[in-house]
Design an enzyme around this catalytic site. Structure first.
Site, PDB file in Angstrom:
ATOM      1  N   LYS A 203      -7.321  40.057 112.967  1.00  0.00           N
ATOM      2  CA  LYS A 203      -7.716  38.758 114.072  1.00  0.00           C
ATOM      3  C   LYS A 203      -7.095  37.907 114.361  1.00  0.00           C
ATOM      4  CE  LYS A 203     -10.224  36.187 110.755  1.00  0.00           C
ATOM      5  NZ  LYS A 203      -9.972  34.599 111.177  1.00  0.00           N
ATOM      6  N   ASN A 204      -5.860  37.218 113.600  1.00  0.00           N
ATOM      7  CA  ASN A 204      -5.289  36.133 113.404  1.00  0.00           C
ATOM      8  C   ASN A 204      -4.124  36.093 114.522  1.00  0.00           C
ATOM      9  OD1 ASN A 204      -7.456  35.183 112.244  1.00  0.00           O
ATOM     10  ND2 ASN A 204      -6.297  34.447 110.209  1.00  0.00           N
TER      11      ASN A 204
ATOM     12  N   ARG B  23     -13.915  27.960 114.433  1.00  0.00           N
ATOM     13  CA  ARG B  23     -12.387  26.652 114.580  1.00  0.00           C
ATOM     14  C   ARG B  23     -11.529  27.511 115.224  1.00  0.00           C
ATOM     15  NH1 ARG B  23     -12.123  23.367 111.797  1.00  0.00           N
ATOM     16  NH2 ARG B  23      -9.649  22.672 112.115  1.00  0.00           N
TER      17      ARG B  23
ATOM     18  N   CYS C 220     -14.509  22.609 107.779  1.00  0.00           N
ATOM     19  CA  CYS C 220     -15.127  23.844 107.143  1.00  0.00           C
ATOM     20  C   CYS C 220     -15.351  24.110 105.940  1.00  0.00           C
ATOM     21  CB  CYS C 220     -15.113  24.999 107.709  1.00  0.00           C
ATOM     22  SG  CYS C 220     -13.141  25.321 106.879  1.00  0.00           S
TER      23      CYS C 220
ATOM     24  N   ARG D 165     -10.460  20.740 107.495  1.00  0.00           N
ATOM     25  CA  ARG D 165      -8.960  21.171 108.866  1.00  0.00           C
ATOM     26  C   ARG D 165      -9.408  20.037 110.073  1.00  0.00           C
ATOM     27  NH1 ARG D 165     -11.004  27.325 108.625  1.00  0.00           N
ATOM     28  NH2 ARG D 165      -8.506  27.922 109.757  1.00  0.00           N
TER      29      ARG D 165
ATOM     30  N   ASP E 257      -5.800  33.483 102.855  1.00  0.00           N
ATOM     31  CA  ASP E 257      -6.565  34.631 103.060  1.00  0.00           C
ATOM     32  C   ASP E 257      -6.538  35.392 102.120  1.00  0.00           C
ATOM     33  OD1 ASP E 257      -7.212  33.211 104.994  1.00  0.00           O
ATOM     34  OD2 ASP E 257      -6.298  33.928 106.073  1.00  0.00           O
TER      35      ASP E 257
ATOM     36  N   ARG F  50     -17.082  38.437 110.583  1.00  0.00           N
ATOM     37  CA  ARG F  50     -16.251  37.546 111.137  1.00  0.00           C
ATOM     38  C   ARG F  50     -14.509  37.872 111.309  1.00  0.00           C
ATOM     39  NH1 ARG F  50     -15.407  31.840 109.420  1.00  0.00           N
ATOM     40  NH2 ARG F  50     -13.459  32.537 110.968  1.00  0.00           N
TER      41      ARG F  50
HETATM   42  N1  EPU Z   1      -3.989  20.911 108.832  1.00  0.00           N
HETATM   43  C1  EPU Z   1      -3.534  19.469 109.835  1.00  0.00           C
HETATM   44  N2  EPU Z   1      -3.282  19.367 110.570  1.00  0.00           N
HETATM   45  C2  EPU Z   1      -3.481  19.490 111.147  1.00  0.00           C
HETATM   46  C3  EPU Z   1      -3.807  21.322 111.251  1.00  0.00           C
HETATM   47  C4  EPU Z   1      -3.670  21.724 110.351  1.00  0.00           C
HETATM   48  O1  EPU Z   1      -3.583  17.994 108.308  1.00  0.00           O
HETATM   49  O2  EPU Z   1      -3.413  19.700 112.579  1.00  0.00           O
HETATM   50  C5  EPU Z   1      -3.588  21.403 107.369  1.00  0.00           C
HETATM   51  C6  EPU Z   1      -5.085  21.436 107.198  1.00  0.00           C
HETATM   52  O3  EPU Z   1      -5.747  21.320 106.625  1.00  0.00           O
HETATM   53  C7  EPU Z   1      -4.431  23.063 106.383  1.00  0.00           C
HETATM   54  C8  EPU Z   1      -3.034  23.309 106.182  1.00  0.00           C
HETATM   55  O4  EPU Z   1      -2.659  21.779 107.578  1.00  0.00           O
HETATM   56  O5  EPU Z   1      -4.730  21.964 105.293  1.00  0.00           O
HETATM   57  C9  EPU Z   1      -2.589  25.069 107.318  1.00  0.00           C
HETATM   58  O6  EPU Z   1      -3.903  25.088 107.983  1.00  0.00           O
HETATM   59  P1  EPU Z   1      -2.881  25.403 110.159  1.00  0.00           P
HETATM   60  O7  EPU Z   1      -3.654  24.602 110.360  1.00  0.00           O
HETATM   61  O8  EPU Z   1      -2.271  26.129 109.510  1.00  0.00           O
HETATM   62  O9  EPU Z   1      -4.755  26.793 109.350  1.00  0.00           O
HETATM   63  P2  EPU Z   1      -5.015  27.529 111.147  1.00  0.00           P
HETATM   64  O10 EPU Z   1      -4.444  27.709 111.571  1.00  0.00           O
HETATM   65  O11 EPU Z   1      -6.507  26.691 111.185  1.00  0.00           O
HETATM   66  C10 EPU Z   1      -5.141  29.746 110.305  1.00  0.00           C
HETATM   67  C11 EPU Z   1      -5.828  31.186 110.482  1.00  0.00           C
HETATM   68  C12 EPU Z   1      -6.855  30.762 108.599  1.00  0.00           C
HETATM   69  C13 EPU Z   1      -5.906  30.703 107.830  1.00  0.00           C
HETATM   70  C14 EPU Z   1      -4.425  29.863 107.842  1.00  0.00           C
HETATM   71  C15 EPU Z   1      -3.502  29.321 106.646  1.00  0.00           C
HETATM   72  C16 EPU Z   1      -6.079  31.600 111.971  1.00  0.00           C
HETATM   73  C17 EPU Z   1      -7.109  32.028 112.829  1.00  0.00           C
HETATM   74  N3  EPU Z   1      -6.483  30.913 111.102  1.00  0.00           N
HETATM   75  O12 EPU Z   1      -5.635  29.018 110.387  1.00  0.00           O
HETATM   76  O13 EPU Z   1      -7.079  32.030 108.911  1.00  0.00           O
HETATM   77  O14 EPU Z   1      -6.149  30.776 106.171  1.00  0.00           O
HETATM   78  O15 EPU Z   1      -3.984  29.785 108.881  1.00  0.00           O
HETATM   79  O16 EPU Z   1      -2.796  30.709 106.875  1.00  0.00           O
HETATM   80  O17 EPU Z   1      -4.598  31.964 112.304  1.00  0.00           O
HETATM   81  C18 EPU Z   1      -9.395  33.626 107.359  1.00  0.00           C
HETATM   82  O18 EPU Z   1      -8.854  34.420 108.449  1.00  0.00           O
HETATM   83  O19 EPU Z   1      -9.718  33.361 107.637  1.00  0.00           O
HETATM   84  C19 EPU Z   1      -8.325  31.959 107.819  1.00  0.00           C
HETATM   85  C20 EPU Z   1      -9.218  30.918 107.563  1.00  0.00           C
END
Ligand code: EPU
Length: 418
Positions: free
Chosen positions: A22-23, A92, A116, A121, A304, A397
């Site tokens: 998915k990701n 998101r 969320c 996030r 995850d 999802r």
């Molecule tokens: N963060 C910030 N600022 C930003 C971006 C992130 O402070 O601008 C923080 C977040 O709040 C969090 C940390 O950085 O504490 C890591 O978040 P990240 O941005 O890496 O997460 P994401 O990109 O929103 C993706 C996956 C998630 C997975 C995370 C961590 C996708 C679509 N989603 O989310 O997947 O948990 O990386 O590996 O790739 C899931 O599939 O269930 C899922 C939540």
């Protein structure tokens, strides 16, 4: 609304095939719009999040068509540049359209994703990176409005190695003028898969899979064919389930090298794990040993799979400490696991789990995607009746036909109208 009903206690046996990630599929579909052609993406999983990104992209003027076993993404024309609230609020990852829209179309209006269930996030690092490349952005009535005539390459340091933030900046940089260097970039396999697709489109990218990614902007990208990598989180969920339920399971169509940290922990808990090509075989232990884990960015233990591993430790012999370091609120499954008789104490980002001989069936409520998988796993070992997992739209999802895959392995699990 559907629920999943499970009569726990059956050992698992047989083979299960893993779907596309998915990701990885989400950013790859978003990246397709960087070229004005039709890319064909294979191994796209049939998931609700994929439907959501397709719905948003359709509104931008993009067409989708099944072509053989691939998904053709027609990006000849972008007619709109808005990702509306009613769709973004359900996923998101819609924010992944910001970088590609800005780079190709010069304009984007994306609803600001809210917090969320697993944490606040924020997306400040996505915005900081794109602003450093010259995008002008402001927030108005809950929408990010972004504009850039031509993005310019620059050096960007990410305070946190954000996965979708790295992806957004990398996609935008492919069409920017000059060189972009992302430091402290995310190293996840999904980032590498996106980089492979972008290279197939003609992008010049180096260093993906390390913490420094260098992108040299090109004038234009062309359409490409790509096969999405297998879903390491789905594979890891089955590795943990097999170890938890006992029996003998072979997980096929997966990449064991993406799961090194998880396999090491499941082996420490006593399971026997062997690999051959794209297969992982797991034999559950007689007695489950307790093991501590700490979630970390890749290649560390993935957040995850934290909830699923916690369900596993609920029936281990002894105490285990589960530390969550990525999201501040990713223990919401704990109160539901307690309904099944689990003994867990939370202290900030740490959960101390006291393993029990058994869990007892009960109705539970899914609160997010991975928490839902954790409750299904717990239900598969819970005794004394039926476990009902409610609100499984979260599960749909991100897991393709999870209950059918478990049925094939011999589990007594089915879907009912709630
Ligand atoms: N963060 C910030 N600022 C930003 C971006 C992130 O402070 O601008 C923080 C977040 O709040 C969090 C940390 O950085 O504490 C890591 O978040 P990240 O941005 O890496 O997460 P994401 O990109 O929103 C993706 C996956 C998630 C997975 C995370 C961590 C996708 C679509 N989603 O989310 O997947 O948990 O990386 O590996 O790739 C899931 O599939 O269930 C899922 C939540």
């Amino acid at each position: 609304m559907d629920k999943i009903v499970i009569q726990g206690g059956s050992p698992l046996a047989g083979e299960v095939r893993i779907s596309g990630a998915k990701n990885a599929a989400l950013p790859i579909l978003a990246a397709s719009l960087l070229s004005a052609g039709t890319s064909v993406i294979h191994n796209v999983p049939a998931l609700r999040d994929i439907d959501t990104i397709k719905r948003i992209m359709s509104r931008l003027g993009i067409s989708f068509e099944i072509q053989g076993n691939g998904l053709a993404v027609g990006c000849e024309q972008i007619t709109h540049h808005e990702a509306p609230y009613e769709l973004v609020k359900t996923m998101r990852a819609s924010i992944l359209l910001l970088g590609p829209l800005l780079a190709r179309h010069g304009k984007a209006k994306i609803s600001l994703p809210g917090g969320c269930a697993i944490g606040a996030r924020p997306i400040n690092l996505h915005l900081k990176g794109l602003a450093a490349m010259g995008a002008e952005m402001y927030l108005d009535h809950g929408y990010i409005h972004a504009e850039a005539k031509k993005l310019k390459g620059t050096e960007i340091f990410l305070d946190i190695p954000t996965v979708t933030g790295t992806e957004n900046i990398m996609m935008a940089a492919t069409l920017a003028q000059g060189v972009t260097i992302i430091r402290n970039a995310a190293k996840e396999p999904e980032v590498q898969d996106l980089a492979s697709f972008l290279r197939a489109m003609g992008a010049s990218i180096d260093g993906d899979g390390t913490d420094t990614i260098t992108i040299e902007g090109v004038k234009e990208l062309h359409a490409a064919h790509h096969t999405v990598i297998p879903d390491r989180i789905e594979a890891g969920t089955f590795v943990i389930a097999a170890a938890m339920c006992g029996g003998d399971v072979t997980i096929t169509g997966c990449r064991s090298e993406h799961l090194t940290a998880v396999i090491e922990k499941v082996e420490s808990a006593g399971a026997r794990i062997t690999f051959k090509e794209d297969r992982i075989s797991v034999r559950g232990p007689e007695k489950i040993e307790s093991v501590d884990i700490k979630t970390m960015p890749y290649p560390g233990f993935p957040t995850d799979l934290q909830a699923q591993f916690m369900a596993f430790m609920c029936i281990a012999d002894g105490w285990s400490m589960i530390r969550e370091t990525i999201f501040e609120n990713r223990f919401i499954h704990v109160s539901e696991l307690r309904r099944l008789g689990a003994e867990i104490e939370i202290n900030g980002g740490q959960a101390l789990v006291r393993g029990k001989k058994e869990l007892l069936a009960a109705p539970v409520m899914a609160t997010d995607l991975r928490a839902s998988a954790c409750l299904v796993l717990a239900g598969l070992v819970a005794r004394g009746g039926l476990t009902e997992v409610h609100r499984i739209y979260h599960l749909d999802r991100g897991y393709e036909a999870l209950e059918k895959k478990f049925q094939k392995l011999g589990a007594r699990i089915w879907r009912e109208k709630a």
